[in-house]
Design a protein around this motif. Structure first.
Motif, PDB file in Angstrom:
ATOM      1  N   PRO A  27     109.063  85.628   6.125  1.00 31.41           N
ATOM      2  CA  PRO A  27     107.581  85.616   5.884  1.00 31.41           C
ATOM      3  C   PRO A  27     107.366  86.740   4.685  1.00 31.41           C
ATOM      4  O   PRO A  27     107.881  87.804   4.791  1.00 31.41           O
ATOM      5  CB  PRO A  27     106.885  86.133   7.096  1.00 31.41           C
ATOM      6  CG  PRO A  27     107.981  86.685   7.909  1.00 31.41           C
ATOM      7  CD  PRO A  27     109.316  86.106   7.435  1.00 31.41           C
ATOM      8  N   THR A  28     106.431  86.217   3.572  1.00 30.60           N
ATOM      9  CA  THR A  28     106.055  87.305   2.696  1.00 30.60           C
ATOM     10  C   THR A  28     104.495  86.690   2.414  1.00 30.60           C
ATOM     11  O   THR A  28     103.906  86.294   2.854  1.00 30.60           O
ATOM     12  CB  THR A  28     106.850  87.227   1.474  1.00 30.60           C
ATOM     13  OG1 THR A  28     106.829  88.327   0.668  1.00 30.60           O
ATOM     14  CG2 THR A  28     106.983  85.953   0.716  1.00 30.60           C
ATOM     15  N   GLU A  29     104.234  87.534   1.086  1.00 28.54           N
ATOM     16  CA  GLU A  29     102.846  87.391   0.588  1.00 28.54           C
ATOM     17  C   GLU A  29     102.938  87.464  -0.867  1.00 28.54           C
ATOM     18  O   GLU A  29     103.883  88.170  -1.539  1.00 28.54           O
ATOM     19  CB  GLU A  29     101.741  88.583   1.131  1.00 28.54           C
ATOM     20  CG  GLU A  29     101.676  88.145   2.485  1.00 28.54           C
ATOM     21  CD  GLU A  29     100.398  89.567   3.048  1.00 28.54           C
ATOM     22  OE1 GLU A  29     100.060  90.182   2.049  1.00 28.54           O
ATOM     23  OE2 GLU A  29     100.367  89.600   4.171  1.00 28.54           O
ATOM     24  N   ALA A  30     102.002  86.720  -1.552  1.00 29.40           N
ATOM     25  CA  ALA A  30     102.006  86.811  -2.984  1.00 29.40           C
ATOM     26  C   ALA A  30     101.346  88.120  -3.453  1.00 29.40           C
ATOM     27  O   ALA A  30     100.137  88.556  -2.836  1.00 29.40           O
ATOM     28  CB  ALA A  30     101.197  85.544  -3.525  1.00 29.40           C
ATOM     29  N   GLU A  31     102.101  88.941  -4.335  1.00 34.41           N
ATOM     30  CA  GLU A  31     101.538  90.036  -4.953  1.00 34.41           C
ATOM     31  C   GLU A  31     100.591  90.181  -5.946  1.00 34.41           C
ATOM     32  O   GLU A  31      99.461  90.710  -6.030  1.00 34.41           O
ATOM     33  CB  GLU A  31     102.608  91.109  -5.232  1.00 34.41           C
ATOM     34  CG  GLU A  31     102.015  92.424  -5.488  1.00 34.41           C
ATOM     35  CD  GLU A  31     103.337  93.355  -5.921  1.00 34.41           C
ATOM     36  OE1 GLU A  31     103.048  94.742  -5.746  1.00 34.41           O
ATOM     37  OE2 GLU A  31     104.447  93.073  -5.812  1.00 34.41           O
ATOM     38  N   TYR A  32     100.590  88.848  -6.618  1.00 34.38           N
ATOM     39  CA  TYR A  32      99.769  88.503  -7.990  1.00 34.38           C
ATOM     40  C   TYR A  32      99.419  87.137  -7.643  1.00 34.38           C
ATOM     41  O   TYR A  32      99.799  86.133  -7.071  1.00 34.38           O
ATOM     42  CB  TYR A  32     100.521  88.704  -9.274  1.00 34.38           C
ATOM     43  CG  TYR A  32     101.282  89.938  -9.306  1.00 34.38           C
ATOM     44  CD1 TYR A  32     100.515  91.086  -9.697  1.00 34.38           C
ATOM     45  CD2 TYR A  32     102.520  89.963  -9.232  1.00 34.38           C
ATOM     46  CE1 TYR A  32     101.159  92.241  -9.837  1.00 34.38           C
ATOM     47  CE2 TYR A  32     103.201  91.106  -9.271  1.00 34.38           C
ATOM     48  CZ  TYR A  32     102.566  92.621  -9.641  1.00 34.38           C
ATOM     49  OH  TYR A  32     103.076  93.570  -9.843  1.00 34.38           O
ATOM     50  N   ASN A  33      98.646  86.470  -8.604  1.00 29.49           N
ATOM     51  CA  ASN A  33      98.163  85.092  -8.750  1.00 29.49           C
ATOM     52  C   ASN A  33      99.438  84.572  -9.258  1.00 29.49           C
ATOM     53  O   ASN A  33     100.070  85.122 -10.287  1.00 29.49           O
ATOM     54  CB  ASN A  33      96.935  84.769  -9.756  1.00 29.49           C
ATOM     55  CG  ASN A  33      95.622  85.130  -9.029  1.00 29.49           C
ATOM     56  OD1 ASN A  33      95.509  85.179  -7.992  1.00 29.49           O
ATOM     57  ND2 ASN A  33      94.747  85.261  -9.843  1.00 29.49           N
ATOM     58  N   THR A  34     100.145  83.551  -8.585  1.00 25.93           N
ATOM     59  CA  THR A  34     101.340  83.049  -9.008  1.00 25.93           C
ATOM     60  C   THR A  34     101.508  81.563  -8.937  1.00 25.93           C
ATOM     61  O   THR A  34     100.997  80.987  -8.040  1.00 25.93           O
ATOM     62  CB  THR A  34     102.723  83.763  -8.457  1.00 25.93           C
ATOM     63  OG1 THR A  34     103.894  83.337  -8.881  1.00 25.93           O
ATOM     64  CG2 THR A  34     102.382  83.556  -6.973  1.00 25.93           C
ATOM     65  N   GLU A  35     102.305  80.844  -9.655  1.00 26.73           N
ATOM     66  CA  GLU A  35     102.416  79.545  -9.692  1.00 26.73           C
ATOM     67  C   GLU A  35     103.638  79.225  -8.732  1.00 26.73           C
ATOM     68  O   GLU A  35     104.535  80.009  -8.977  1.00 26.73           O
ATOM     69  CB  GLU A  35     102.893  78.829 -11.232  1.00 26.73           C
ATOM     70  CG  GLU A  35     101.688  79.171 -12.183  1.00 26.73           C
ATOM     71  CD  GLU A  35     102.119  79.333 -13.499  1.00 26.73           C
ATOM     72  OE1 GLU A  35     101.582  78.618 -14.395  1.00 26.73           O
ATOM     73  OE2 GLU A  35     103.339  79.939 -13.647  1.00 26.73           O
ATOM     74  N   CYS A  36     103.676  78.222  -8.219  1.00 34.00           N
ATOM     75  CA  CYS A  36     104.554  77.737  -7.232  1.00 34.00           C
ATOM     76  C   CYS A  36     105.164  76.380  -7.726  1.00 34.00           C
ATOM     77  O   CYS A  36     104.423  75.240  -7.943  1.00 34.00           O
ATOM     78  CB  CYS A  36     104.298  77.485  -5.918  1.00 34.00           C
ATOM     79  SG  CYS A  36     106.030  77.319  -4.632  1.00 34.00           S
ATOM     80  N   TYR A  81     108.948  76.527  -6.113  1.00 32.60           N
ATOM     81  CA  TYR A  81     109.610  77.756  -6.129  1.00 32.60           C
ATOM     82  C   TYR A  81     108.669  78.723  -6.931  1.00 32.60           C
ATOM     83  O   TYR A  81     108.090  78.349  -7.715  1.00 32.60           O
ATOM     84  CB  TYR A  81     110.808  77.492  -7.094  1.00 32.60           C
ATOM     85  CG  TYR A  81     111.946  76.536  -6.710  1.00 32.60           C
ATOM     86  CD1 TYR A  81     112.987  77.212  -6.009  1.00 32.60           C
ATOM     87  CD2 TYR A  81     111.777  75.302  -6.916  1.00 32.60           C
ATOM     88  CE1 TYR A  81     113.988  76.090  -5.600  1.00 32.60           C
ATOM     89  CE2 TYR A  81     112.831  74.197  -6.296  1.00 32.60           C
ATOM     90  CZ  TYR A  81     113.724  74.926  -5.588  1.00 32.60           C
ATOM     91  OH  TYR A  81     114.979  74.077  -5.024  1.00 32.60           O
ATOM     92  N   ILE A  82     108.882  80.105  -6.426  1.00 36.15           N
ATOM     93  CA  ILE A  82     108.045  81.157  -6.782  1.00 36.15           C
ATOM     94  C   ILE A  82     108.929  82.295  -7.111  1.00 36.15           C
ATOM     95  O   ILE A  82     109.991  82.566  -6.361  1.00 36.15           O
ATOM     96  CB  ILE A  82     107.131  81.680  -5.608  1.00 36.15           C
ATOM     97  CG1 ILE A  82     106.441  82.781  -5.947  1.00 36.15           C
ATOM     98  CG2 ILE A  82     107.969  82.031  -4.294  1.00 36.15           C
ATOM     99  CD1 ILE A  82     105.076  83.090  -4.919  1.00 36.15           C
ATOM    100  N   THR A  83     108.825  82.817  -8.158  1.00 29.83           N
ATOM    101  CA  THR A  83     109.556  84.180  -8.700  1.00 29.83           C
ATOM    102  C   THR A  83     109.411  85.320  -7.510  1.00 29.83           C
ATOM    103  O   THR A  83     108.277  85.451  -7.073  1.00 29.83           O
ATOM    104  CB  THR A  83     109.335  84.589 -10.136  1.00 29.83           C
ATOM    105  OG1 THR A  83     109.996  85.741 -10.332  1.00 29.83           O
ATOM    106  CG2 THR A  83     107.895  84.934 -10.078  1.00 29.83           C
ATOM    107  N   GLN A  84     110.696  85.774  -7.420  1.00 26.72           N
ATOM    108  CA  GLN A  84     110.744  87.015  -6.393  1.00 26.72           C
ATOM    109  C   GLN A  84     109.827  88.097  -6.849  1.00 26.72           C
ATOM    110  O   GLN A  84     109.012  88.920  -6.136  1.00 26.72           O
ATOM    111  CB  GLN A  84     112.263  87.349  -6.239  1.00 26.72           C
ATOM    112  CG  GLN A  84     112.354  88.643  -5.435  1.00 26.72           C
ATOM    113  CD  GLN A  84     113.565  89.566  -5.476  1.00 26.72           C
ATOM    114  OE1 GLN A  84     114.079  89.674  -4.378  1.00 26.72           O
ATOM    115  NE2 GLN A  84     114.263  89.618  -6.453  1.00 26.72           N
ATOM    116  N   TYR A  85     109.546  88.113  -8.104  1.00 25.95           N
ATOM    117  CA  TYR A  85     108.998  89.144  -8.715  1.00 25.95           C
ATOM    118  C   TYR A  85     107.502  89.086  -8.036  1.00 25.95           C
ATOM    119  O   TYR A  85     106.659  90.487  -8.023  1.00 25.95           O
ATOM    120  CB  TYR A  85     108.878  89.152 -10.255  1.00 25.95           C
ATOM    121  CG  TYR A  85     107.813  90.450 -10.895  1.00 25.95           C
ATOM    122  CD1 TYR A  85     108.382  91.612 -11.054  1.00 25.95           C
ATOM    123  CD2 TYR A  85     106.779  90.210 -11.421  1.00 25.95           C
ATOM    124  CE1 TYR A  85     107.755  92.603 -11.737  1.00 25.95           C
ATOM    125  CE2 TYR A  85     105.944  91.116 -11.876  1.00 25.95           C
ATOM    126  CZ  TYR A  85     106.480  92.582 -12.035  1.00 25.95           C
ATOM    127  OH  TYR A  85     105.711  93.421 -12.707  1.00 25.95           O
TER     128      TYR A  85
END
Length: 312
Positions: A27-36, A81-85
């Motif tokens: 489990p994790t959370e998005a740190e920024y607005n990000t595309e999957c 897919y989401i970048t680890q960053y």
């Protein structure tokens, strides 16, 4: 069957321990607005996006486009897919705690179509005029387009934007009509969040980050003529040849601003129209350099920091 030797017993236990170390998800959370995305590449279409601190579970890891120096991507339980960053820092190692998504996950499949710009155009990190500018592109620039987005900022009368292989979006209205691709030939870009270059600089960038507009610049704005007759000239000075004449209250569409500095020490603002001639801003009811203070300077497209007439 013979008894286990100490070495064989160790190998079995080690193997079981290694398998147990692989987690089904983290489990994790998005740190920024990000595309999957449909694949771990910045040019792939979006399946969905996550907003700041949206929770998600990631199920495996792979390699893709390098984002801010990191090419590790994670597959969401949603199958994209989401970048680890772009997720919160993990106190561990995804490459040992999750399974590898497989070589097929690293394949990039894109739809492509050529097109050419008819106007000076800001290529933005997302399809809204308040998104960061990635590159300033001149008229007649040839582009390769990868996907289309139907709900972007309305430009004149068209909300469609298209993504280029430089990983930024241009308004369809800025293309020569004869080069506009058939939308069914391209992928739908999918949902696009508000992105920022500061958090999403990547290997597909077309210009240095410090060349982007500090304020969300506007372009192809419409103004109205406030004089009985207004002249559109070949360059930004009264001495230049008249190429077109507009009449009182006629609508004019503008591309960019130019501050003309004259030899006598005076200066005045001019605008480049979509007819590719210049009009002095005092001929309009509106003040493009005031009412539309975020409109881009024409010099940004030319790479020329001067570009003003030196005499009158």
């Amino acid at each position: 069957m013979g008894a286990f030797t100490p070495w064989l017993l160790f190998a079995v236990l080690f193997s079981q321990s290694a398998i147990a170390a692989i987690k089904p998800y983290i489990p994790t959370e998005a740190e920024y607005n990000t595309e999957c995305k449909t694949c771990p590449r910045s040019l792939c279409p979006n399946q969905l996006y996550y907003g700041y601190y949206d929770p998600l579970n990631v199920t495996c890891w792979t390699h893709g486009t390098e984002i801010m120096g990191d090419d590790l991507w994670l597959k969401s339980e949603a199958g994209c897919y989401i970048t680890q960053y772009d997720v919160l820092e993990y106190d561990g190692d995804y490459t040992t705690d999750l399974a590898y998504c497989g070589r097929a996950s690293e394949i990039q499949e894109l739809t492509l179509a050529p097109a050419t710009l008819v106007y000076k155009t800001e290529c933005r990190i997302c399809p809204e005029i308040n998104c960061d500018v990635v590159a300033y592109l001149n008229e007649d620039t040839d582009l390769d387009l990868t996907c289309w987005y139907p709900d972007g900022q309305l430009i004149i009368d068209d909300p469609f934007w298209l993504k280029t292989t430089n990983n930024c979006y241009i308004a369809r209205k800025n293309l020569y009509l004869s080069t506009v691709p058939s939308l069914p030939d391209l992928d739908n870009c999918g949902p696009v969040p508000l992105l920022e270059i500061a958090n999403h600089n990547n290997e597909n960038g077309t210009s240095e980050v410090n060349k982007r507009a500090d304020l969300g610049a506007m372009y192809l704005i419409n103004v109205t003529v406030g004089e009985e007759y207004a002249y559109c000239r070949s360059c930004a000075a009264e001495r230049c040849e008249v190429e077109k004449t507009y009449e009182f209250n006629e609508e004019v569409w503008l591309q960019c601003l130019e501050n003309a500095n004259y030899a006598n020490g005076t200066s005045e603002w001019w605008s480049l129209t979509t007819d590719f001639c210049y009009m002095v801003n005092t001929d309009f009811w509106e003040s493009p350099q005031g009412d539309y203070y975020r409109m881009p300077a024409c010099e940004r497209f030319e790479g020329d920091e001067s570009g003003s007439p030196d005499d009158e």
